[in-house]
Design an enzyme around this catalytic site. Structure first.
Site, PDB file in Angstrom:
ATOM      1  N   TRP A 102       0.789  -1.216  -0.175  1.00 40.89           N
ATOM      2  CA  TRP A 102      -0.045   0.102  -0.119  1.00 40.89           C
ATOM      3  C   TRP A 102       0.674   0.862   0.130  1.00 40.89           C
ATOM      4  CZ3 TRP A 102      -4.133  -0.764  -2.000  1.00 40.89           C
ATOM      5  CH2 TRP A 102      -5.315  -1.788  -2.189  1.00 40.89           C
ATOM      6  N   ASP A 172      -1.331   6.445   6.361  1.00 37.33           N
ATOM      7  CA  ASP A 172      -2.438   5.857   5.821  1.00 37.33           C
ATOM      8  C   ASP A 172      -3.171   5.009   7.014  1.00 37.33           C
ATOM      9  OD1 ASP A 172      -4.300   3.741   4.325  1.00 37.33           O
ATOM     10  OD2 ASP A 172      -3.088   3.607   3.068  1.00 37.33           O
ATOM     11  N   LYS A 196     -11.972  -1.561   6.670  1.00 32.67           N
ATOM     12  CA  LYS A 196     -12.251  -2.725   6.984  1.00 32.67           C
ATOM     13  C   LYS A 196     -12.370  -2.642   8.529  1.00 32.67           C
ATOM     14  CE  LYS A 196      -9.213  -3.063   3.620  1.00 32.67           C
ATOM     15  NZ  LYS A 196      -7.974  -2.188   2.651  1.00 32.67           N
TER      16      LYS A 196
HETATM   17  C1  LIG Z   1      -8.034  -1.506   1.035  1.00 29.28           C
HETATM   18  C2  LIG Z   1      -6.666  -0.813   1.718  1.00 29.28           C
HETATM   19  C3  LIG Z   1      -6.409   0.423   0.686  1.00 29.28           C
HETATM   20  C4  LIG Z   1      -7.241   0.714  -0.170  1.00 29.28           C
HETATM   21  O1  LIG Z   1      -8.541   1.082   0.021  1.00 29.28           O
HETATM   22  P1  LIG Z   1      -9.879   1.111  -1.132  1.00 29.28           P
HETATM   23  O2  LIG Z   1     -10.641   1.778  -0.729  1.00 29.28           O
HETATM   24  O3  LIG Z   1      -9.627  -0.098  -2.211  1.00 29.28           O
HETATM   25  O4  LIG Z   1      -9.309   2.304  -1.933  1.00 29.28           O
HETATM   26  C5  LIG Z   1      -5.201   1.274   1.230  1.00 29.28           C
HETATM   27  N1  LIG Z   1      -4.358   1.482   1.984  1.00 29.28           N
HETATM   28  C6  LIG Z   1      -4.493   0.322   3.082  1.00 29.28           C
HETATM   29  C7  LIG Z   1      -3.533   0.470   4.791  1.00 29.28           C
HETATM   30  C8  LIG Z   1      -5.541  -0.583   2.663  1.00 29.28           C
HETATM   31  O5  LIG Z   1      -5.569  -1.466   3.838  1.00 29.28           O
END
Ligand SMILES: *Cc1c(COP(=O)(O)O)cnc(C)c1O
Length: 364
Positions: A102, A172, A196
């Protein structure tokens, strides 16, 4: 009908009481005669839902009035680019620490909008470690420092909050937000896709220091309003129609978290779940293996491999039959991955641990 223990990395399991409440309110929200997803986002019913959700999130995370809380769309992926548009100009530098897939994507998406520099990376360890912060090459002129507190695919998590002496910290937190207490005042901006640990997909929560908003508005007056964090903050995330149902459901999850005892209680529970699962892996005599440095193993996403890949298929089929779903690992790594976010109860991890021991007895 029985709900399985769902180890999906995302969209992930939601707390059953939250889904039950949503079901009971689905056709007629609080006697209004309509579902909350069928009413105006500018009406008093939805405004009340939205304000209560934000207030609950502020209480849970201890977010001060120095920060705006935004409920936006586009997934974390859109914000990889959008944060660079807002917080840096095309000539500005931004520092990135890359500890997994990511972080790599965050770099790639931001690179079109500012000058990205990788200040540290653990790629040379196949993303099984975190580079020592004393070795990070942080630049004095950086607009911000970006990192990924929990790498969802590689199962690598920071158990400390890093800092730059020069620039605001951006995180993030998609796969670790609300999993434990965090000192928000150490961040310039926190963002997280909801699917998540917050609620359904389609919603991104952005927590951003108001002083950064002011600077962003001055630096990028040409930015389309819908992409501007400052414009979104000024309109309370209601510049256009927000993802109302996801926002409502997130509010129910925040209420559930408060009823569980808040983030301190969740942190203890999540640590206990992770310890139980890593002990099962490490104690299996290499039948199961997790390659991540024990100092930075994730509490939320636990990737593991079986000693013989030929056992993957029966492991997945039999675990599914035993009520344990979605254990298949990410396609980039293979093997298995157990995502054990807030909604995964301790009994779910205990059931997995006991299945793993039984599977090893039969196949070891
Ligand atoms: C799932 C995830 C993303 C991407 O999320 P989207 O909503 O599909 O764009 C980005 N960063 C992390 C750490 C993630 O777990």
């Amino acid at each position: 009908m029985t709900r399985q223990f769902n180890f999906s990395a995302g969209p992930a399991m939601l707390p059953t009481p939250v889904l039950e409440q949503a079901r009971s309110e689905l056709l007629d929200w609080h006697g209004s005669g309509a579902s909350i997803m069928e009413v105006s986002h500018r009406g008093k019913d939805f405004i009340g839902v939205a304000e209560r959700a934000e207030a609950a999130l502020r209480r849970l995370m201890g977010i001060s009035d120095d920060y705006a809380v935004l409920f936006l769309q586009g997934g974390a992926t859109q914000h990889f680019a959008q944060l660079a548009m807002n917080l840096a100009g095309p000539q500005d530098h931004a520092d990135y620490v890359v500890t997994g897939a990511w972080g790599e994507k965050a770099v790639r998406e931001a690179a079109g909008y500012c000058k990205v520099r990788v200040a540290a990376s653990s790629k040379d360890t196949a993303y099984t470690s975190i580079p020592d912060p004393s070795t990070w090459d942080l630049q004095e002129d950086a607009a911000y420092l970006h990192y990924t507190p929990n790498e969802t695919i590689h199962g690598v998590e920071f158990h400390l909050v890093p800092a730059s002496p020069h620039a605001p910290l951006i995180a993030d937190m998609s796969s670790t937000i609300l999993s434990r207490p965090v000192d928000v005042s150490r961040f310039g901006m926190i963002y997280a896709g909801a699917q998540k640990n917050i609620g359904p997909s389609g919603l991104v929560v952005v927590i951003i220091e108001r002083s950064l908003l002011d600077r962003a508005a001055a630096r990028r007056p040409e930015l389309a309003a819908v992409l501007s964090y400052a414009a979104q903050a000024a309109s309370e995330s209601m510049l256009n129609t927000p993802p109302t149902f996801a926002w409502y459901l997130a509010g129910l999850v925040f209420d559930w978290l408060e009823a569980q005892g808040g983030l301190a209680a969740m942190g203890e529970r999540n640590a206990a779940k992770a310890v139980a699962l890593y002990q099962a892996i490490d104690g299996s005599g290499q039948f199961y293996r997790n390659p991540v440095d024990p100092e930075c193993r994730s509490w939320m996403n636990v990737p593991f491999r079986l000693h013989d890949d030929a056992l993957d298929r029966p492991f997945l089929a039999e675990s599914q039959a035993a009520g344990l779903m979605a254990l298949k690992g990410h396609r980039a790594l293979g093997g298995m991955r157990a995502s054990i976010y807030n909604a995964m109860p301790e009994e779910g991890v205990a059931a997995l641990v006991s299945f793993m021991a039984d599977f090893q007895r039969r196949n070891g």
